[in-house]
Design an enzyme around this catalytic site. Structure first.
Site, PDB file in Angstrom:
ATOM      1  N   TYR A   8       8.806  -1.368  -6.578  1.00 52.15           N
ATOM      2  CA  TYR A   8       8.356  -1.793  -4.977  1.00 52.15           C
ATOM      3  C   TYR A   8       7.009  -2.298  -4.975  1.00 52.15           C
ATOM      4  O   TYR A   8       6.582  -2.766  -4.085  1.00 52.15           O
ATOM      5  CB  TYR A   8       8.963  -0.532  -4.375  1.00 52.15           C
ATOM      6  CG  TYR A   8       8.986  -1.007  -2.510  1.00 52.15           C
ATOM      7  CD1 TYR A   8       9.738  -1.944  -2.237  1.00 52.15           C
ATOM      8  CD2 TYR A   8       8.250  -0.420  -1.993  1.00 52.15           C
ATOM      9  CE1 TYR A   8       9.974  -2.199  -1.070  1.00 52.15           C
ATOM     10  CE2 TYR A   8       8.350  -0.742  -0.437  1.00 52.15           C
ATOM     11  CZ  TYR A   8       9.244  -1.651  -0.038  1.00 52.15           C
ATOM     12  OH  TYR A   8       9.160  -1.902   1.427  1.00 52.15           O
ATOM     13  N   LYS A  51       3.573  -0.632   2.995  1.00 50.58           N
ATOM     14  CA  LYS A  51       4.208   0.332   3.829  1.00 50.58           C
ATOM     15  C   LYS A  51       3.682   1.496   4.020  1.00 50.58           C
ATOM     16  O   LYS A  51       3.574   2.019   5.057  1.00 50.58           O
ATOM     17  CB  LYS A  51       5.581   0.696   3.089  1.00 50.58           C
ATOM     18  CG  LYS A  51       6.750  -0.561   3.184  1.00 50.58           C
ATOM     19  CD  LYS A  51       6.928  -1.039   4.687  1.00 50.58           C
ATOM     20  CE  LYS A  51       8.199  -1.792   4.609  1.00 50.58           C
ATOM     21  NZ  LYS A  51       8.315  -2.640   5.985  1.00 50.58           N
TER      22      LYS A  51
END
Ligand code: 0WE
Length: 255
Positions: free
Chosen positions: A155, A162
């Site tokens: 990720y 995020k």
């Protein structure tokens, strides 16, 4: 009469009928909201327009969130058509595909800036442009993922983006609280969307999440939509600055 009757708002991030934004849009419409949509480019307009029209939406606008002029144009169009708005949904993210594959330390400065710009700064910018036409008591929701608070393999830079997004939610919530405007994030479990189709071994990741989650299944766009509906409605008037997990319990399962 639904819990969103009389409320108007705009959804950023609809791409097709698999989008999380589509799950959200359908729930909001069913609850009585009046909706506007944006699309990133002409290719996406072809998919977004029929979906938006099927929900009775008449306001469908171009918006690349990297472009301040387009963002300003979106909110000035909303002011012209509606005067005020009650909510918006930010369901936008992007990182270079290679940056979700390579070792994290190989992320380029350019790739880092791109991911943070599209996926995190855009919420701040959108909020700034929305504020002059947002009713007091309004609500803002963005989409996040567990990779912000844990290192999820591959990720990478999206996790950093995020984390910045979730922190931005808390700072915006603190600032806008005096107007009764709330800002929250929904942290969704992995879902097969257009964005996910660009990720290697995504099927395997889905299968792991399915096995490890307490509910022993994945979450649906519809379920993310229902939580978003709650956060945008007056059912959640004391909830702000929160990250609300909709991930079938995956994130709180130690074993
Ligand atoms: O936020 C995301 C993915 C967002 C995303 C997807 C792409 C694919 C196509 C951002 N940028 C791009 N760029 C592309 O070129 N998710 C929460 C879904 C996701 O992505 C992962 C995941 C999960 C879950 C990547 C690696 C590991 C897990």
């Amino acid at each position: 009469m639904g819990i969103m009757t009389g409320k108007r708002g705009i959804i950023f991030g609809l791409a097709n009928d698999k989008s999380i934004a589509w799950g959200i849009a359908q729930q909001l419409k069913e609850a009585g909201a009046e909706l506007a949509f944006t699309y990133m480019n002409e290719a996406l307009e072809k998919r977004v327009r029929p979906l938006a029209e099927s929900l009775g939406s008449e306001i469908i606008l171009p918006c690349d969130v990297m472009n301040e002029t387009e963002l300003a144009a979106v909110f000035s169009a909303l002011e012209e058509r509606w005067g005020k708005i009650d909510f918006f949904v930010h369901a936008v993210a992007f990182a270079n595909r290679e940056d979700l594959k390579k070792p994290f330390s190989e992320t380029s400065r350019e790739g880092f800036q791109l991911a943070l710009d599209v996926s995190a700064y855009s919420l701040v910018s959108m909020t700034r442009h929305a504020l002059p036409i947002m009713n007091d008591g309004g609500s803002i929701v963005t989409m996040t993922y567990l990779g912000s608070v844990r290192s999820v393999p591959q990720y990478n830079v999206m996790g950093v983006a995020k984390a910045a997004l979730e922190s931005s939610v808390r700072y915006l919530a603190a600032e806008l609280g005096e107007r009764g405007i709330r800002v929250n994030a929904v942290s969704a479990g992995p879902i097969k969307t257009l964005a996910a189709s660009g990720i290697s071994n995504f099927k395997e990741k889905l299968s792991i999440a399915e096995q490890r989650s307490p509910l022993k299944r994945l979450v649906t766009q519809d379920e993310v939509g229902k939580s978003t509906l709650y956060l945008l409605s007056d059912l959640s008037t004391a909830v702000t600055g929160e990250v609300h997990y909709v991930d079938a319990g995956f994130s709180n399962n130690a074993g």
